[in-house]
Structure formats: C-alpha cells, structure tokens
Design a protein around this motif. Structure first.
Motif, PDB file in Angstrom:
ATOM      1  N   SER A 173      23.581 -18.888   5.572  1.00 44.44           N
ATOM      2  CA  SER A 173      22.369 -18.544   6.322  1.00 44.44           C
ATOM      3  C   SER A 173      22.644 -18.461   7.824  1.00 44.44           C
ATOM      4  CB  SER A 173      21.268 -19.574   6.046  1.00 44.44           C
ATOM      5  OG  SER A 173      21.735 -20.888   6.338  1.00 44.44           O
TER       6      SER A 173
ATOM      7  N   THR B   9      20.744 -13.408   8.523  1.00 44.89           N
ATOM      8  CA  THR B   9      19.299 -13.349   8.745  1.00 44.89           C
ATOM      9  C   THR B   9      18.890 -11.976   9.272  1.00 44.89           C
ATOM     10  OG1 THR B   9      19.308 -15.719   9.261  1.00 44.89           O
ATOM     11  CG2 THR B   9      17.346 -14.465   9.876  1.00 44.89           C
TER      12      THR B   9
ATOM     13  N   ILE C 248      10.782 -14.627   6.204  1.00 43.47           N
ATOM     14  CA  ILE C 248      12.039 -15.265   6.594  1.00 43.47           C
ATOM     15  C   ILE C 248      11.769 -16.587   7.301  1.00 43.47           C
ATOM     16  CG2 ILE C 248      14.048 -15.074   8.125  1.00 43.47           C
ATOM     17  CD1 ILE C 248      14.085 -12.078   7.501  1.00 43.47           C
TER      18      ILE C 248
ATOM     19  N   TYR D 289      17.028 -15.876   0.996  1.00 44.17           N
ATOM     20  CA  TYR D 289      17.386 -16.791   2.089  1.00 44.17           C
ATOM     21  C   TYR D 289      17.746 -18.163   1.538  1.00 44.17           C
ATOM     22  CZ  TYR D 289      17.493 -19.506   6.294  1.00 44.17           C
ATOM     23  OH  TYR D 289      17.933 -20.339   7.309  1.00 44.17           O
TER      24      TYR D 289
END
Length: 204
Positions: A173, A178, A106, A164
């Motif tokens: 986002s 997240t 991430i 993502y």
C-alpha cells in the motif's frame, strides 16, 4: 502535505461540485446549495468516522468546510451549470462524481485498514465513505440514490476498498499503488457508466 489529505481534499472538491450541480438542478437557494454540497462532500467522511469511532474530521478541521465554500463560489462564478441542461448527461458531473467516489473509497479503506478492520469492515467503510455523501444528497433532494441507478457505482467502491486492503496486508500500500488505484477506479467508473455495465438482475 500528507497524501491522505491530498486524496481526501480532491474528493471533497469534486463532491462539492456534484452537490452544487444537483442543488442548482432542483432550484435550491444558497442555503440549499451549501447543504447539498456539504452533505455530498463531507457526509461520507462523517459516517466513516462514526463507524470507526474517531473524532469527526470535518468538525475538528476548518479545511473541509473551506473547500466546500470555495468550490461553490467557483462553480457559480464560471456558471458551471444551466437549469436547462440535463445534469445526468454532463461530463463534468459524471467525472467529478467518479473522482469523489473513488477518492473517498480509498480514504475509507485507508482509515479502516489502519484501525485493524478485516476485509469486510474495510469494504463497508470504503463503501460508506465512497457513496454515503451522495446518498444523503439524493435523499435531501428527493432523488433516487445515484448508486442504485448507474453502472457499478457502489460495486466499484467496494472493489477499490478490497483491493486496497489486500495491498495493505501484503505490504504494497505505497504511494505509487494508491495513485494507481485512484486512476484505475476512475477509469473503471467512467467505462462502467458510458458502456452501461451493471450487475445481473435477479430473476425468478
């Protein structure tokens, strides 16, 4: 504290433990344990920063090395691992490894997206950040790279990076997304490992 830093710190802490566990399994001394934990926790981030052309975070901030040192001491104090046990089957190793690969994937996707990389660049940076440290650890300790011998390890890293990127392009986002992606990735990785999921092999 910025959420980006929180996610990366969680990844560093988890990766430090997996590096520690591998080093103890191999009978390393304290220097070997530190190097293994350092490479696992910070190697992917160093590779990421080199690829995107920015200052290496681990070399310009004290927190990463402090996290590695603290986690080594804590793991040793609580006797997290005995040499008589099989590390590959321990849930603490499987879980911490899942947490660090998803956190780092991430973080890599965030950095690459903010630098304007396309989907291929984001996927590569996410993968490099996610599994790069583990690869360096395994090479150092003469192990077959973990991502080559366990369920969908690198694949999940790439999937997380692409998801993502899509959310980033669509303006989704957010912090909530997240966190969702973090939980989704960890669960996906654990299911893939315990159910033995893998990509199909090439056949003649």
């Amino acid at each position: 504290m910025d959420f980006f830093v929180v996610v990366e710190s969680i990844g560093m802490a988890s990766a430090s433990i997996s590096g520690y566990l591998f080093a103890v399994k191999k009978g390393c001394d304290w220097l070997g344990v530190f190097v293994a934990a350092f490479l696992t926790a910070l190697g992917g981030g160093v590779l990421r920063d080199v690829l995107v052309g920015r200052d290496i975070y681990s070399f310009t901030h004290y927190m990463p090395c402090v996290i590695v040192l603290v986690m080594i001491v804590v793991a040793n104090r609580v006797k997290l691992y005995s040499k008589k046990e099989r590390i590959e089957k321990k849930f603490v190793f499987i879980f911490t490894d899942a947490v660090d690969v998803i956190c780092f994937s991430i973080v890599g996707a965030i950095v690459a997206s903010e630098h304007g990389y396309n989907v291929f660049g984001v996927a590569l940076i996410a993968f490099s950040n996610g599994v790069g440290g583990g690869i360096l650890r395994d090479i150092l300790l003469n192990e077959v790279p973990w991502f080559l011998s366990t369920g969908l390890y690198g694949t999940i890293s790439i999937v997380v990076g692409v998801l993502y990127y899509v959310a980033f392009c669509l303006g989704f986002s957010s912090l909530f997304f997240t966190i969702f992606l973090l939980i989704f990735g960890i669960i996906f990785r654990l299911l893939a490992y315990y159910r033995g999921w893998s990509l199909p092999l090439l056949k003649d």
